[in-house]
Every structure is written in C-alpha cells, then in structure tokens.
Design an enzyme around this catalytic site. Structure first.
Site, short mmCIF file in Angstrom:
data_model
loop_
_atom_site.label_atom_id
_atom_site.label_comp_id
_atom_site.label_asym_id
_atom_site.label_seq_id
_atom_site.Cartn_x
_atom_site.Cartn_y
_atom_site.Cartn_z
N LYS A 281 0.85 -1.20 0.00
CA LYS A 281 0.00 0.00 0.00
C LYS A 281 0.88 1.26 0.00
O LYS A 281 0.62 2.21 -0.72
CB LYS A 281 -0.94 -0.02 1.21
N GLN B 93 -4.75 -1.47 9.36
CA GLN B 93 -4.65 -2.79 8.74
C GLN B 93 -5.30 -3.85 9.63
O GLN B 93 -4.98 -3.96 10.81
CB GLN B 93 -3.17 -3.12 8.46
N ASP C 72 -11.03 2.74 3.66
CA ASP C 72 -11.30 1.30 3.48
C ASP C 72 -12.78 1.05 3.21
O ASP C 72 -13.15 -0.03 2.74
CB ASP C 72 -10.89 0.52 4.75
#
Ligand code: NAP
Length: 280
Positions: free
Chosen positions: A52, A96, A119
């Site tokens: 990422k 995460q 997200d």
C-alpha cells in the site's frame, strides 16, 4: 478458450490515471495524505502495508506510517485514531486488519472519521452505499466493478450470483451489482443446492476462502467468473476459490489468481484516497 481478465494491467492503468490526477491537484496546491496503521508483526499484514505504501509513492500520495507493538491496548489505538481524525493534514486513515485479539475491530472501525474511512468499512460508508449516496466503497468489490467495466462485460439485466456474504466482499458486492442493474443472488454456507444457483449465473463472483472449491460443474457455459479467493494449494502456491484449469475451459471470461482481483484492491484504495479530497 476463456478471455483472461488481466487485473495487473487494469490496475496499472487505474494507478496511472490516479497519478495524473494527483499531479494536476498538486499544481493547484492540493495534497493527499494517507495514514497507515499497523499493529503487531503479522507477516501477511506487513506485506499488505508495504504494498500500500509503495502504491502511494507511485501515485504521489504522501503516506504516514504508524507501526505499533503487538501488545498495544485498544485505548492506545483509539487515541491514535482520534489524533489522526483531528489532524487536518490527514485525508485518509487505514488501520490494517486483522488486529490483535485484545482489540475490538468494530470499535476501531467505528472510531475512524467517516470522511477519512478510505477502506469503506465504517457503518456510515456501508449505509451510504446501501441507499445509493456518495461515500467510500470497500476496495475489493469496487475493484471488481472496474474489472468488469474495463473488460466490456455488461452487468445491466444480467444474473449475478455472489458466493460468500462477508462484510468486506460479498455484501458490498451485492449492493454494487444492484447499482449496475444486475439481478443479484447472494449465497453462503447455509445455501441449499448451490450448484443449481451458480449455474444460473451470467456473472459468478466467488469469495469464500476455500481452495479451488468452484469446479466446472458449478458454472454455466460462457459465464464470467470472478475469483476473489487468495488461498494456498497443497504445495503452498497461491491460488483462488475457483479451480481455474477446469473452469477456464467452460466459461467466457475469468480472473486468474494471482493477477486478477488482488491488484485491483490497492488501486481502488488509491482511488478512495483521491475521493477523500472531495469528501474533506
Ligand atoms: P470470510 O469473511 O471468511 O467469509 C466467507 C464467506 O463464504 C462467508 O459468507 C461464508 O458463509 C461463505 N462460505 C464459506 N463456505 C461456503 C460454502 N461451502 N458455500 C457457500 N458459501 C460459503 O471471507 P472474505 O473475507 O470475504 O474472503 C474470502 C476470500 O477472499 C478469502 O480467500 C480471502 O483471502 C479473499 N480476499 C481477497 C481479497 C483481495 O484483495 N483479492 C480481499 C478480501 C478477501 P457464512 O456467512 O454462512 O459463514
């Protein structure tokens, strides 16, 4: 022979488009900053976070990295999220997952400012998607829509069957396919006669986490098959939920694993970071 949907190429195209747009925005003095939070030392999570950050670097997004010890408490993590929520220079926050067991993931997801929820996991983002309002969309399903659109596979009026109903793939996928005017069926582990249902699909999307579960007898001739699975075969090799070798002979188009859905997830994360400028 089925058309192989090339997620690597499509995601590279999308990242290139984002890079261009970010360059233009920079000329106007706008900058995008993503805060990436990793708790613990899970090797898979470390790889995802590294990828990422690499994608951010490529497209020109500034990334801030927070690496916290595995024994971080929920209060400590929530306090960092709160700090990032209030930081005007941060556009997006990514924590995460999965988190260590002492931390309630739902509490952390709910604590992220919905305007920075790149997200797309916050209940506000999920709700907005359900009622067709603007907001962040979970990256993997959003990437699948792009794969289909950019491969000229029509969705309007088609029968779409989704196998799996997780909050991050199956459910948002169903909402997105409805938005594209597909007729959607969602199946799960309690579904009876799964094969009879999947064989009706013009577009079959599989996200169950079971190695090569979908074989040729689950698919209709000429269908499009999207394999979200990221599993390991008996030799430890990365493979999907679909038995590619047998299914590929029957269907019209299929995504490989690796190189199908996987690369799209990060590309759509970059896209969500760009969206953060509009939602700021
Ligand atoms: P998950 O949260 O474990 O959910 C699995 C879903 O599959 C559940 O809804 C479950 O039904 C259903 N299921 C399990 N066995 C089934 C069966 N025999 N028949 C029908 N449905 C069945 O999984 P997930 O997070 O969505 O992930 C699924 C797969 O996609 C995994 O391999 C994961 O690694 C991969 N993935 C890839 C990406 C990417 O970027 N490529 C992103 C996310 C996930 P119940 O609800 O009834 O239990």
């Amino acid at each position: 022979m089925a058309k192989i949907i090339d997620g690597k190429k499509i995601s590279a195209d999308i990242k290139e488009e984002i890079r261009e747009e970010i360059l233009q925005r920079k000329e106007k003095g706008e900058e995008v900053t993503l805060a990436v939070v990793l708790v613990g030392e899970d090797p898979a999570s470390q790889v995802y976070v590294r990828n990422k950050k690499k994608a951010c670097e490529f497209v020109g997004i500034r990334s801030l990295s927070y690496e916290l010890a595995a024994d971080t408490t929920q209060e400590e993590l929530l306090s960092l999220v709160d700090k990032l929520n209030r930081d005007e220079s941060v556009n997006g926050i990514l924590v995460q997952l999965p988190l260590p067991k002492q931390i309630d993931e739902d509490a952390v997801i709910r604590a992220i400012d919905p305007k920075k929820d790149v997200d797309g996991f916050h209940p506000m983002s999920v709700g907005a998607l359900s009622i067709g309002q603007p907001g962040y969309v979970s990256c993997t399903p959003a990437g699948i829509i792009q794969l289909l659109k950019r491969s000229d596979i029509p969705m309007d009026g088609k029968n779409c069957v989704i196998v799996g109903r997780s909050n991050i793939v199956g459910k948002p996928m169903a909402m997105l396919m409805l938005r594209e005017n597909a007729t959607v069926t969602v199946t799960h582990s309690h579904t009876k006669n799964l094969k009879d249902i999947t064989r009706q699909a013009d577009i079959l999307i599989v996200a169950i986490g079971k190695t090569k579960f979908i074989t040729a007898d689950y698919v209709k001739e000429g269908a499009t098959v999207i394999d979200v699975g990221m599993d390991r075969d008996e030799n430890g090799k990365l493979c999907g939920d679909v038995d590619f070798d047998s299914v590929e002979k029957v269907v019209g188009a299929i995504t490989p694993v690796p190189g199908g859905v996987g690369p799209m997830t990060i590309a759509m994360l970059m896209k969500n970071c760009l969206t953060s400028l509009e939602l700021k």
